[in-house]
Design a protein around this motif. Sequence first.
Motif, PDB file in Angstrom:
ATOM      1  N   SER B 174      46.189  38.233  51.008  1.00  0.00           N
ATOM      2  CA  SER B 174      46.940  39.394  51.467  1.00  0.00           C
ATOM      3  C   SER B 174      46.788  40.583  50.514  1.00  0.00           C
ATOM      4  CB  SER B 174      48.429  39.025  51.587  1.00  0.00           C
ATOM      5  OG  SER B 174      48.915  38.710  50.297  1.00  0.00           O
ATOM      6  N   ASN B 175      46.025  40.394  49.460  1.00  0.00           N
ATOM      7  CA  ASN B 175      45.898  41.469  48.479  1.00  0.00           C
ATOM      8  C   ASN B 175      44.444  41.927  48.425  1.00  0.00           C
ATOM      9  OD1 ASN B 175      46.024  43.072  46.077  1.00  0.00           O
ATOM     10  ND2 ASN B 175      47.856  41.925  45.522  1.00  0.00           N
ATOM     11  N   SER B 176      44.254  43.231  48.325  1.00  0.00           N
ATOM     12  CA  SER B 176      42.871  43.717  48.304  1.00  0.00           C
ATOM     13  C   SER B 176      42.256  43.557  46.927  1.00  0.00           C
ATOM     14  CB  SER B 176      42.837  45.187  48.721  1.00  0.00           C
ATOM     15  OG  SER B 176      43.691  45.933  47.877  1.00  0.00           O
ATOM     16  N   PHE B 177      43.094  43.344  45.898  1.00  0.00           N
ATOM     17  CA  PHE B 177      42.554  43.109  44.559  1.00  0.00           C
ATOM     18  C   PHE B 177      42.366  41.608  44.323  1.00  0.00           C
ATOM     19  CE2 PHE B 177      44.756  47.177  44.105  1.00  0.00           C
ATOM     20  CZ  PHE B 177      43.739  47.939  43.573  1.00  0.00           C
ATOM     21  N   PRO B 178      41.467  41.260  43.441  1.00  0.00           N
ATOM     22  CA  PRO B 178      41.285  39.835  43.134  1.00  0.00           C
ATOM     23  C   PRO B 178      42.406  39.334  42.238  1.00  0.00           C
ATOM     24  CG  PRO B 178      39.784  41.151  41.819  1.00  0.00           C
ATOM     25  CD  PRO B 178      40.505  42.101  42.714  1.00  0.00           C
ATOM     26  N   VAL B 179      43.519  38.969  42.827  1.00  0.00           N
ATOM     27  CA  VAL B 179      44.650  38.425  42.068  1.00  0.00           C
ATOM     28  C   VAL B 179      45.189  37.214  42.816  1.00  0.00           C
ATOM     29  CG1 VAL B 179      45.334  40.636  41.083  1.00  0.00           C
ATOM     30  CG2 VAL B 179      46.281  39.911  43.272  1.00  0.00           C
ATOM     31  N   THR B 180      45.927  36.372  42.108  1.00  0.00           N
ATOM     32  CA  THR B 180      46.562  35.243  42.796  1.00  0.00           C
ATOM     33  C   THR B 180      47.839  35.726  43.459  1.00  0.00           C
ATOM     34  OG1 THR B 180      47.939  34.642  40.919  1.00  0.00           O
ATOM     35  CG2 THR B 180      45.752  33.648  41.019  1.00  0.00           C
ATOM     36  N   GLN B 273      42.850  40.034  36.602  1.00  0.00           N
ATOM     37  CA  GLN B 273      41.683  40.185  35.713  1.00  0.00           C
ATOM     38  C   GLN B 273      41.995  40.864  34.393  1.00  0.00           C
ATOM     39  OE1 GLN B 273      37.580  40.716  37.236  1.00  0.00           O
ATOM     40  NE2 GLN B 273      38.648  41.703  38.930  1.00  0.00           N
ATOM     41  N   SER B 274      43.208  41.406  34.242  1.00  0.00           N
ATOM     42  CA  SER B 274      43.462  42.157  33.008  1.00  0.00           C
ATOM     43  C   SER B 274      44.409  41.423  32.062  1.00  0.00           C
ATOM     44  CB  SER B 274      44.027  43.536  33.351  1.00  0.00           C
ATOM     45  OG  SER B 274      45.249  43.386  34.025  1.00  0.00           O
ATOM     46  N   VAL B 275      44.781  40.201  32.409  1.00  0.00           N
ATOM     47  CA  VAL B 275      45.748  39.453  31.603  1.00  0.00           C
ATOM     48  C   VAL B 275      45.333  39.346  30.138  1.00  0.00           C
ATOM     49  CG1 VAL B 275      46.522  37.077  31.191  1.00  0.00           C
ATOM     50  CG2 VAL B 275      46.882  38.131  33.415  1.00  0.00           C
ATOM     51  N   GLY B 276      44.070  39.047  29.910  1.00  0.00           N
ATOM     52  CA  GLY B 276      43.652  38.771  28.532  1.00  0.00           C
ATOM     53  C   GLY B 276      43.020  39.948  27.826  1.00  0.00           C
ATOM     54  N   ASN B 277      43.009  41.109  28.468  1.00  0.00           N
ATOM     55  CA  ASN B 277      42.288  42.233  27.879  1.00  0.00           C
ATOM     56  C   ASN B 277      42.929  42.751  26.604  1.00  0.00           C
ATOM     57  OD1 ASN B 277      40.377  42.131  29.763  1.00  0.00           O
ATOM     58  ND2 ASN B 277      41.068  43.902  30.943  1.00  0.00           N
ATOM     59  N   GLY B 278      42.122  43.025  25.612  1.00  0.00           N
ATOM     60  CA  GLY B 278      42.612  43.717  24.431  1.00  0.00           C
ATOM     61  C   GLY B 278      43.168  42.801  23.361  1.00  0.00           C
TER      62      GLY B 278
END
Lengths: 516, 352, 307
Positions: B174-180, B273-278
Motif C-alpha cells: 500500500s506504500n509507494s516507497f520501499p518500506v515495510t 532504507q534510511s534506518v541505518g544511515n549516518g
Amino acid sequence: MTTALQQAGDMRQPLGTPAALLMRGIGKSFDGKAALRDASFCLEWGEVHAIVGENGAGKSTLMNVAAGVYVADGGDQSIDGEAISLRSPLEAAAAGLGMVHQHFRLVESFTVAENVLLGFGRKAAVKTLTDAAAIVSAKSSEIGLPVDPHKLVANLSIAERQRAEIIKVMLLGARILVMDEPTAVLTDEEARTLLSFAQRLSRQGHAVVLITHKFREVAAFCDRVTIMRHGETVLEGARVANVTEAEVARLMVGDALTVAGRPLSRPGDVCLSVERLSARATAHGQSLNDLGFELHVGEILGIAGVGGNGQEELVACLLGLDRAGAGAIVLDGQDISTAKPDQRREAGLRVIPSDRFDSGLIRELSIADNLALTTVASGSFGGPFLLSRRAMREKAAEAIDAFDIRGATPERPASLLSGGNAQKVLLARELDHGLKVLIAHSPSRGLDMKAAEFVRSAIRRAVEAGAACLLISEDLQEVMSLSHRVAVMNRGRIAGCRQTGDVTPEWIGGLLAGHA
Amino acid sequence: MLDTAFLVRRQNPGFLLTSLSYVGGLLVGLTVSAVLLVHAGVPASALVDEFLIATFLTSDGLSQTATAALPLVLVGLASGVAMRVRFWNIGVEGQLWLGAIASTWVALNGSGPEVLRLPTMFVLAALAGAAWIAIPLFLKLKWGVNEVISTLLLGSVAFLLVQHLLFGVWRDPSNSFPVTATFPEASWFLVLGWGQLHAGIFLVAVIALSIWFVMEHSRVGFYADAVGFNAKAALATGLPVLSIAVGLVLLSGALSGVAGMMIVAGTEHRLNQSVGNGYLFSAIVIAYLARAKPLWVVVISFALGAVFTAGNVLKVFYSISEAMIVLMQGAVLMSILMAQFFSSYSLKRPKN
Amino acid sequence: MDFLIGWIAIIPSYAAPLLLASLGLIICERAGVLNLGAEGLMAISALTGAMTVLSGADPWVGLAAGSAAAMALALLFGISTVALRANHTLAGLAVVAIGLGITGVVGRPYVQKTFSGISTLGDLFGIDRGSAFGRIFAVQDPVTLALPTLVGALWWWLSKSRHGLRLRSVGENPAAADVAGIDVQLVQFGAVLASGLFCGLAGAYLSVATSHVWVEGMVASRGWIAVALVIFSRWNAARALWGALLFGSADALVPRLQAIGADVPVYLMMTLPYLLTLVVLVAGSLGGRRSGEPAFLGRVYLRQDKQ
C-alpha cells in the motif's frame, strides 16, 4: 680524581696531521632528558679507538651525533680538521664517516647489491644492479669479508648481514668506520675475524671506532680507549697499554662493585624436565629440534649461546605462548606441555623475558596495573566482580618500597621507568611466593652494572630460597658466574651440558661452531 | 624536509598538554564546520540558535536530541568496546541493519504473548548483530584478514540484504516507497509523551551503566586494556586474551544490533532504507572523541544527537544535505588527529 | 554466446576504476603509508569530473579535474599522516568521511544530469560491430586500452628502476632509506599524491567514462574493494591487473543479467563483489604471513627514535 690515568690519556694535539674526528663539548638531550653533557672525543687516523661505558653512558648517542643521525644541542665537531655541522647521515657519509649500527640499516627484502645501489645517491657513478654487484664482489674480496651480492638480506645470517653493512659503508667512501657493539651478536671466532679486519683497516690509514663493553677486545685489538659515564667523557684517548681492566671498570661504574657468585644452595630433585622438544621457528628465528634438559630445585642452569639460535622459541614454548610441535615439558611431575599460560603460572612457572616491554610489562599501563596483571584473576583485588584500584595501588606502593624502584609511583605509566627500574617491577611481580621455576632470559641485558647486579642477586636469593632458574643469556660471563651447570644452545638444540667447573673456552667454541 | 633532524617523541606529554591539543583540535574542527555551514547558506547568526538553543534549551529540541542520542550511545559504545581491544569495527552500520532486520522479522511475524514481543526483538537483534560481527572476527582470528575492510564490506552486504527484503517480501504494497508495513503497537517502545522520546531510554541507560561498570570497575576492562595495548604481554602474564577479545567484539556487534532495534521499535516503527544511515562515521567519531570511555561516549553522543537534530532543521529550512553531518564529522576527526601531533612530539632546534 | 560477448565487453570498464585505484594505493603503501581513504578520494573525483563535464568541458578535462580534486584531498591526508604523524587508519577514515561529505553537500544540483562521456574506440575508429571481436573492442575506450601498458610500466618502475627501489626502501626500512640520503617524508608525500592522482582517475572514470551521470554514493565501496585488492595482489602492480579483472567480471555480471531480463535476485547478486572480496582476502592470507606487505606499513618513522 684519577690523575694518573688522566695523564695516561694524553691529549696529544695533532702535530702535523689533523685528527680524523674531533668532538668537543657535545651536549644532547631527548625530550628534556640529557643523554650527553659536555662529551668529547678525539680520533686519530690509523688507529682503532674503543669507546667503553655502561649502557646508557652515551656511547651510541655520541657516535650517532658523529654520524649525523642526531643533531647535537651544542658543541663543536670536525672531521679531518674541517669544522662541520651535520644535519643528516648522508652529510656524514659525504664527509667520509660511516657507521655500522647495532640494527643494520639494510632493507631485508632487498639483495645485498640492491642495498648498495640504494646507498648511492642519484648522481653517483653506480647506476645498475650489475655494477653494484660487481663492486660489492670486488670490495668483498679486497677487504676479505665474503658476501654474496645476489642474496636477499633476509636470508643472510647475522654475521653475513654485518659484513654486507660494512661493505656498503666502505663502498660509500667511509674512511672513518664506526661500529656500535659489533661483536655482541657474534661468536668469539667471528668476533676475532671482524676485529682483526678493523685492525688491518687502521693500519692502511683509516680510523676505526669500536663501541664495546668487553675489555678483552679493547686490550687485544684497540690502540686507545675513551671511557664514558652518565653522558660525559671520563677518560679520553688513553693508550690501551697504560690502563688495566680494573681501572677501566672503576671508571665506567664510578665505584667498586661486588660481583655476585653462584647461589649457595645445592641442587636437589628434578623440578623441570624438558624432553625431545620441537617447535616451529618464529619470524627470523630458529626452530627447535629435539631439545632436552633437566633443571633441579635450588639450581641455576645457564644456557649459553649466540642469540637467534632458538632461545626465543624455547621461552615461548615453556611459557605456552607457542604450542610445541612435539615433546614433553614436566614441572614437578605434572606434564604442562599442553597447558595454557595461566595454568603454567599456577604451576609455579615465572619468566623474565629478554625484552621486558615486549612480553613482560605493558608500557602504557601504570606500575600498579603491571604489578597486578598476574594476580587479578585470583580475586585478590576486590573479589570476582569489583576491581579495587585502591588495593592495587597499596600493593604497588609496598612493592616499590621493597624493591627500591626509583622514580616510581603506583600511578605512573611503566614506560617512564629506566631500564633497571622497569626490570625491578618485573622482578617484584615474578619473584612471588608461588615461584618454583624462573626462566630468566638475558635478565641483565641493557642494564647498567649496578642494576644488573641487583637483578642477579635477586635471582640468586630466590634460588637459595628453593626455586630453580633457567638462565638463558648471551653474556658468557654472567652464565659462568651464576650457574651450577652450563649448557650450550646452537641451532635449536642443546649441543652440550657440563658442570660449570669443567667448562673451557674450547669446549664452548666447538659447540658454537656453525651457529644460525 | 619537515625537520626530521629535530623531531622527538614526548615521553610524558602530561594532562595539560594532551587536553590543550585535544580541545584545540576540537575547536578548529568545529570552526571549520561552522564556516562550512555558513558557506552552505546558514546565516552565522542562526548557528547558535540552531545548534545550541533549539537542541538543548527548548523542550521540543531537547526531547528530539535525547531521542536521536539513544542509538548513538549504543553505536558509540559498540565502537568503543571493540576499540579497547584494538579491533576496528567499521561495520557498525552492518550490524545495526542486521539488528533492525531481526527485530522487524519478530514484529511483522509477531507470535506468542505480546509482553514478550519487545524482549524477543531485543534478544534477536543483539544476536543478529553479534552474528554479523562474528564473521570478520573469525576471519581475523583464523586467517588474519584485516577487519577494517571485512567489517566495512559486510556493512554494504547488510544494506543490500535490507534492500532485497524491502523491494521483495517485506514491501508494504500500500506504500509507494520501499518500506515495510507499520509494526503492531506491541512492538513499539512506549512513547513517554515528551516529543518522540520513548521507553528505549531506560534500556539505553541500563546498558550504558552496565558497560561503564564492566569497563571501568571490573576486571574485564582492566584485561581489555592490557590486551589492547600489548596482547603478547597479556598472554604471557596468563590473561584470558582470546575470551576477552572475542567477548568484547561480539558485545560490540550486539550493541550495534540493539541500536537497530532501538530505531525501528522506538522512532520509525517500520523498516525503511534510511534506518541505518549516518551511523558508520558517528560511531567512530564518538568512540574516538570519547577515548573509548563509556561515560564520555554518553556525553558525546548527546552532543552529536544535537547535531542530528539541528541537521533535520537545516535540511528543511536551508535545504542542507545530510551529508553535511558526515563532512563535519570528518573535519572534526581530522583536526583532532592533526592536533595530536603537538602533544605527541616536540621539535627542538639547537641554538646555533 | 551473445550474453558472454556482452559480458566480456563491459568487464574492462568495470575493472578499470578498481585497477587504477589499486595502483595508486600500491604506490602509496609501498612507501609505507597505509591509505584507507580511497573511497573518499574516488567520491570527490567522481563528482568533480561530472561537474566539469556538465559545465561544458571536454570529458578528458573532466578526468583531469577529478584527479586534481582527489589530489587536493590526498594532500590533506599527506599533511596529517606524513607531516603530523597521525594514525593512518583513522586519518584514512576521516578522508573517506570528508570525501563522501563534500560530494553529498556540493553535488546536490548535479544529481541525475546525464552528459556525454569519453568516446569509445567504436566512435573514434569506426570499428565494425559485426564480429564478436568488433563488438568487444568497439565499446572500449582509450583508458581501458592504455591500462595494460600502464600496469607494465608501473610494475617495471616499482620493481626494477632505481626510483622504485628508493620508494620501496622507505616502506620497508625508512632508517636505511634515511641513511642513504632519501628524504623519507618527501617520498611519502609524493606517494600519497600519486595515490590521489590514481584514485582520482578511478573516481572520475566512474562518472565520466562509465555512467555519464553522477549520483550520490556511486562509488559504492569500490574504494574499499581496491584496498582489499592491494592485499590480494601482494602490493604487486601486475597481480593487481588480474585481481581487478576478477572483480570487474563479478561486478559486471549483475547489469548484464538485468539487461537480458533474467529473473535474478538483483540485490543479492550485487553482494557478490563484496563476498568475493572476503574470499579473496582469505585466499591472500593463506600460506603463512601476508607476503609482500611493506615491513613498515602504517608506522611512524622518527630518526631520533631508539632503534
